[in-house]
Design a protein around this motif. Structure first.
Motif, PDB file in Angstrom:
ATOM      1  N   ASN A 197       0.637  -4.771   0.098  1.00  0.00           N
ATOM      2  CA  ASN A 197      -0.552  -4.037  -0.339  1.00  0.00           C
ATOM      3  C   ASN A 197      -1.806  -4.812   0.027  1.00  0.00           C
ATOM      4  O   ASN A 197      -1.820  -6.043  -0.009  1.00  0.00           O
ATOM      5  CB  ASN A 197      -0.538  -3.839  -1.859  1.00  0.00           C
ATOM      6  CG  ASN A 197       0.376  -2.730  -2.288  1.00  0.00           C
ATOM      7  OD1 ASN A 197      -0.063  -1.597  -2.432  1.00  0.00           O
ATOM      8  ND2 ASN A 197       1.635  -3.034  -2.508  1.00  0.00           N
ATOM      9  N   TYR A 213       6.818  -4.305  -0.890  1.00  0.00           N
ATOM     10  CA  TYR A 213       5.762  -3.339  -0.637  1.00  0.00           C
ATOM     11  C   TYR A 213       4.444  -4.089  -0.443  1.00  0.00           C
ATOM     12  O   TYR A 213       3.766  -4.423  -1.414  1.00  0.00           O
ATOM     13  CB  TYR A 213       5.645  -2.356  -1.809  1.00  0.00           C
ATOM     14  CG  TYR A 213       6.935  -1.627  -2.100  1.00  0.00           C
ATOM     15  CD1 TYR A 213       7.232  -0.430  -1.456  1.00  0.00           C
ATOM     16  CD2 TYR A 213       7.867  -2.146  -3.002  1.00  0.00           C
ATOM     17  CE1 TYR A 213       8.413   0.240  -1.714  1.00  0.00           C
ATOM     18  CE2 TYR A 213       9.063  -1.475  -3.261  1.00  0.00           C
ATOM     19  CZ  TYR A 213       9.328  -0.289  -2.614  1.00  0.00           C
ATOM     20  OH  TYR A 213      10.499   0.372  -2.858  1.00  0.00           O
ATOM     21  N   HIS A 244      -7.964   0.715  -2.514  1.00  0.00           N
ATOM     22  CA  HIS A 244      -6.684   0.530  -1.820  1.00  0.00           C
ATOM     23  C   HIS A 244      -6.784   1.332  -0.526  1.00  0.00           C
ATOM     24  O   HIS A 244      -6.518   2.533  -0.503  1.00  0.00           O
ATOM     25  CB  HIS A 244      -5.539   1.030  -2.698  1.00  0.00           C
ATOM     26  CG  HIS A 244      -4.186   0.810  -2.120  1.00  0.00           C
ATOM     27  ND1 HIS A 244      -3.501   1.785  -1.437  1.00  0.00           N
ATOM     28  CD2 HIS A 244      -3.392  -0.277  -2.125  1.00  0.00           C
ATOM     29  CE1 HIS A 244      -2.324   1.313  -1.059  1.00  0.00           C
ATOM     30  NE2 HIS A 244      -2.240   0.052  -1.454  1.00  0.00           N
ATOM     31  N   SER A 246      -5.503   2.710   2.283  1.00  0.00           N
ATOM     32  CA  SER A 246      -4.243   3.053   2.939  1.00  0.00           C
ATOM     33  C   SER A 246      -4.311   4.483   3.452  1.00  0.00           C
ATOM     34  O   SER A 246      -4.879   5.349   2.796  1.00  0.00           O
ATOM     35  CB  SER A 246      -3.097   2.914   1.930  1.00  0.00           C
ATOM     36  OG  SER A 246      -1.926   3.523   2.390  1.00  0.00           O
ATOM     37  N   THR A 262       2.157  -8.710  -2.186  1.00  0.00           N
ATOM     38  CA  THR A 262       3.403  -7.983  -1.964  1.00  0.00           C
ATOM     39  C   THR A 262       4.008  -7.685  -3.314  1.00  0.00           C
ATOM     40  O   THR A 262       4.197  -8.591  -4.127  1.00  0.00           O
ATOM     41  CB  THR A 262       4.388  -8.818  -1.113  1.00  0.00           C
ATOM     42  OG1 THR A 262       3.767  -9.119   0.138  1.00  0.00           O
ATOM     43  CG2 THR A 262       5.674  -8.052  -0.872  1.00  0.00           C
ATOM     44  N   TYR A 306      -6.022  -4.681  -0.959  1.00  0.00           N
ATOM     45  CA  TYR A 306      -7.055  -4.131  -1.829  1.00  0.00           C
ATOM     46  C   TYR A 306      -8.391  -4.753  -1.445  1.00  0.00           C
ATOM     47  O   TYR A 306      -8.443  -5.846  -0.885  1.00  0.00           O
ATOM     48  CB  TYR A 306      -6.767  -4.451  -3.306  1.00  0.00           C
ATOM     49  CG  TYR A 306      -5.458  -3.913  -3.803  1.00  0.00           C
ATOM     50  CD1 TYR A 306      -5.354  -2.596  -4.242  1.00  0.00           C
ATOM     51  CD2 TYR A 306      -4.315  -4.698  -3.821  1.00  0.00           C
ATOM     52  CE1 TYR A 306      -4.140  -2.094  -4.687  1.00  0.00           C
ATOM     53  CE2 TYR A 306      -3.102  -4.201  -4.273  1.00  0.00           C
ATOM     54  CZ  TYR A 306      -3.032  -2.897  -4.705  1.00  0.00           C
ATOM     55  OH  TYR A 306      -1.834  -2.394  -5.153  1.00  0.00           O
TER      56      TYR A 306
END
Length: 151
Positions: free
Chosen positions: A70, A68, A87, A89, A59, A72
């Protein structure tokens, strides 16, 4: 497919250290938490599996008070030479390639963040230009043992 250079933020940074010293700051989750993200951000790493196919969950905590999350995935890691991170997303899919090149007693860090489309990259381009420069400066500070701006 759109040309990679039209959807890539590319940066370089020379760090006065060996590639092994720079790589050590990239593979250690405690160290990554200190430099990952632009100035004013901090990171909390929840899971860090540094092997091909391994996932990272972290985060980013912004200076605006927002968090935010995240995810990976490590695609490749060649000790002291190369790291490729995905990443995955829907909004901001990218692959980050970090190449380390020994140049005398220094390391040239080649940072390339390539998005899936120009449409996803373009609105972020100016932010990324500044943010990635800051991240590289924070990586350099970490390698040298200096506290970074958001530590």
């Amino acid at each position: 497919m759109e040309p990679a250079n039209a959807r890539t933020d590319a940066r370089t940074k020379t760090i006065q250290a060996t590639t092994a010293q720079v790589f050590a700051a990239i593979r250690d989750p405690l160290r990554v938490a200190r430099w990952w993200g632009p100035e004013g951000f901090s990171s909390t790493i929840h899971h860090f599996d540094f092997r091909a196919g391994g996932k990272w969950y972290l985060t980013l905590h912004g200076p605006d008070g927002k968090d935010y999350p995240n995810e990976y995935r490590l695609l490749r890691a060649e000790p002291d030479h190369l790291v490729e991170i995905e990443h995955p997303s829907d909004d901001h899919y990218f692959i980050l390639r970090i190449e380390l090149r020994q140049q005398g007693d220094a390391t040239l860090v080649v940072w390339q963040q390539t998005f899936d489309t120009v449409e996803h990259y373009r609105p972020l381009a100016s932010f990324l230009a500044e943010a990635n420069e800051q991240v590289l400066a924070r990586l350099s500070a970490e390698v040298h043992g200096a506290p970074s701006a958001a530590s």
